[in-house]
Write an enzyme that holds these catalytic residues in place. Sequence first.
Site, short mmCIF file in Angstrom:
data_model
loop_
_atom_site.label_atom_id
_atom_site.label_comp_id
_atom_site.label_asym_id
_atom_site.label_seq_id
_atom_site.Cartn_x
_atom_site.Cartn_y
_atom_site.Cartn_z
N VAL A 100 3.79 -0.64 4.41
CA VAL A 100 2.42 -1.02 4.73
C VAL A 100 1.87 -1.86 3.59
O VAL A 100 1.98 -1.49 2.41
CB VAL A 100 1.53 0.21 4.97
CG1 VAL A 100 0.11 -0.21 5.33
CG2 VAL A 100 2.11 1.08 6.07
N LEU A 120 0.82 -1.22 0.00
CA LEU A 120 0.00 0.00 0.00
C LEU A 120 0.85 1.26 0.00
O LEU A 120 0.47 2.27 -0.59
CB LEU A 120 -0.93 0.01 1.22
CG LEU A 120 -2.01 -1.08 1.27
CD1 LEU A 120 -2.78 -0.97 2.57
CD2 LEU A 120 -2.94 -0.96 0.07
N LYS A 138 1.37 -2.97 8.86
CA LYS A 138 2.55 -2.11 8.88
C LYS A 138 3.74 -2.94 9.37
O LYS A 138 3.67 -3.53 10.45
CB LYS A 138 2.31 -0.92 9.80
CG LYS A 138 3.46 0.08 9.83
CD LYS A 138 3.09 1.27 10.70
CE LYS A 138 4.19 2.32 10.70
NZ LYS A 138 3.81 3.49 11.52
N ASP A 157 2.62 14.03 16.39
CA ASP A 157 3.03 14.10 14.98
C ASP A 157 1.81 14.28 14.08
O ASP A 157 1.63 13.55 13.11
CB ASP A 157 3.81 12.84 14.60
CG ASP A 157 4.59 13.02 13.29
OD1 ASP A 157 4.83 14.18 12.92
OD2 ASP A 157 4.94 12.01 12.66
N MET A 210 11.04 4.09 7.35
CA MET A 210 11.54 2.82 7.89
C MET A 210 10.57 1.67 7.68
O MET A 210 10.97 0.52 7.74
CB MET A 210 11.83 2.97 9.38
CG MET A 210 12.94 3.93 9.71
SD MET A 210 13.29 3.95 11.49
CE MET A 210 11.75 4.55 12.14
#
Length: 888
Positions: A630, A622, A645, A743, A627
Amino acid sequence: MRESFWTREWFLGLVVGLVAVVAAALGQMHRLDYVVYDTAMRLASAAPTPRIAIIAVDPKSIDSLGSWPWPRNRLAELLDVIDAGKPTAVAAILPLVEPQIDPGLTAIHQLQNQYQTSSLPKAATTLGSVRHDVLLSARTMGRRAPQTLAQLDRYLRNKAPLRKLSDDLRRLRATVNELERHLNTDRILAAAIKRAGNVDLSMSFEPGITQGKPDAELPEAIRSNLLRSLAHGNNLANAVSAYAIQPPLPAFAEDAHGIGIFSPAADDDGRIRQLPLAVRYYGHYLPSLGLLLALQSLHLPADKVAYQPGTGLLTAGSLTIRTGPNLRIRPHFYRPSGSTGTAFTTYSFADVLNGNVAPEVFRDKIVLIGLTAPSVATQFDTAAGTRSPSVEILADEVSSVLNQDSFYTPGWAVWVRLVIWAAVLGYLIVLLPLLGNRIAVVATLLLFSALLIAMLYPLLNHGVWIALASPSLLLVCGQLLLLLKRRLSSGRGLLPTAANSIENARMLGLAFQGQGQLDLAFDRFRQLPAGEPGFELLYNLALDYERRRRFNKAHDVYSHIHQHDRHYRDVKERLKRTGSLNDVKLTPVRGNGGIASAGTIILESDGLQKPMLGRYEIDRELGRGAMSVVYAGRDPKIGRIVAIKTLPLSSEFDVEEIDQVKRRFYREAETAGRLNHPNIVTVYDVGEEHDLAYIAMEYLSGRNLTNFLNRKHLLPTSTVLEIIAKCAVALDYAHQHHVVHRDIKPANIVYDVDHNSVKLTDFGIARITDASRTKTGTVMGTPSYMSPEQLAGQRLDGRADLFSLGITCFQLLTGRLPFQADTMASLMYKITNEAHPALNSLRDDLAPCVSPIINKVLQKNPDRRFQTGREMAERLIQCAHEIRKMNA
């Protein structure tokens, strides 16, 4: 021969049953029930009520205030601080049964006694009387006898030292009395309890039968809270009885709101599983402190508590407490949350006393004050496998009463146990001898599973505990003895034959393969004779290795088959294919017909099985980040489509970094997993396989907001405001659960245009904001979206997320970031010191209500921003409605 076996086997079952019944009668089988109960307690999940707060005498408080015990005036000061916050109830689980006498107070009392027994009081009184009489005579005779006035005046002048001595004695006595008031900490504490008016105290008791009348009348605080309805017409012979109680000192008892029983007692194996809700004392029923606090928090009087004999329940208003004829409660021992070490909100005694905790946090709360420091507090083992001080056990009891999630054994459970005992004995004596070995084993396993479910399902789902471990053990032992007897009777002995060894290897291999332990399965299958049955098992095992992308192991299995049969199926082709992929292992990714430069899983290759990660079948890639990668996958057991993930560990990080990276990666699953909100992505599973960590989460069909940042294709203003409002509501929910995202940016917000749904993702650097876990000095996140306090490495709260959300909203409305710079230092300076551009200077078609919202959320000072996500969402929704009305 059948008759002979029948005679021997039913007799064997009868013997086993008699032994089990005798063991149960001797009271030894209940320990097995304890094991099952404790196991279920560890599996049970429930959240404690947020209405309880604990103020702990912890190591921090002892370091700050000195060794325990402290002067009781400190507890009085604490009660005054708490009372300012208006709590519903306060309970002090502290030893208050003996007076606390300061050495200075003893000296003061001796001085007072010496003064009272000396002639000084009488002399002071006499001097005062003489002075009064002389002055009175002077006024009476003043006009008629001037010479007498002169004589009296001379007399008074001669007695001036005596008058001064009288005044000094009076002042000295006042000073001594004032010192006595300051040093009498018991009196100070009693006054604080009286001022508060809602303080409950604990008392212990000695179990035993009572006769006659008690030695002393019960204090008013106990008599006013007696469970009077329980003493009339109820058969409560099994209730706990006390022959002696130890209430607090009368000075405390007379001003307390209530006094409740609290004396935790462990079962015979040393663990706490149940607590008395009421104790019978000379015909009276004294409530437990936990019950008293629960009733006080609900404003229910104790005399309204009623017992229902048919159901074994205590009721008070709408509150129903599950107990039994023994009036004991099996509380839910809540598991500690995070790294706090306790399931309840806990504050340090010293922090509250020193003003580091606002009293408002105790508003409408049940506040429990007790010892938690291991050096001064007794730690009890609980059924949940935790070690807890008494104040936390009391909190468990109160929460279990208020949440009504305690465990109990109803009256009809006795009959259920008798029926099951009879059924198991009947099965062992009558039915089991008639069955063959395989059918008997299957039947016994089914019955054992049914008994296990009958114990665990009602306990975990309805809080009903039925002790069935004894008949379950009887069932298993009877089956094992029957198999042993039949094997010995058949002359085969105890050791397995070669045929049995082959069958055992096959069964063990299949079991290991089913559990995902493919290497152990390979070891067992290699023990099978060469031939079609063994090759079939090995071939399927090799396919499993392929699904897990362990091509080197799949190559070994195909080589083993090829050595014995070169023409078996397509082993030759698969041997070549896995050989060419043998060195690839898990590093490259094959997707869309090509090899990516970095990744985790080979997705496509001619003839390969679809890859498996854990129990998930991988379909396609996906997306990928710095790092992680997915993938879209599927859970074959339930057909659920998931997003997986992944994070390659050994290929991306040094050995010394792997543990830290794994903790951060799993923190995302832990943080998101504890959040259940329609606008936050749902986490289903987390795991690790062959240096590849993964998180299985909800599959999202939309696109992240980075796809809507082009100035030529911006979303409508009302749509942007509604998206940001949904994000604000989701953040408000996360902040209430002590989670700060850290974030927030367009890449972490997924928007589905077709369904108008919004999801927050990537809690990878989120941090639990509990005091014990929050650290300062660490800057993590995306710099362009960071708040000033985040860039400064300060301690963060939810308002930092709202600042980042404001930047995201600004970018979605204008197509550009509010703060831009060529270097990181310049960017940080602008975010921290410079104002953002005015929205109207970038877009003149925005509604007037938009700019004030952005201006408020992008304030440098967090106190000037929206304080909660819900507050921000309400303003955004209101503005969006205004825009839609204008465009209608």
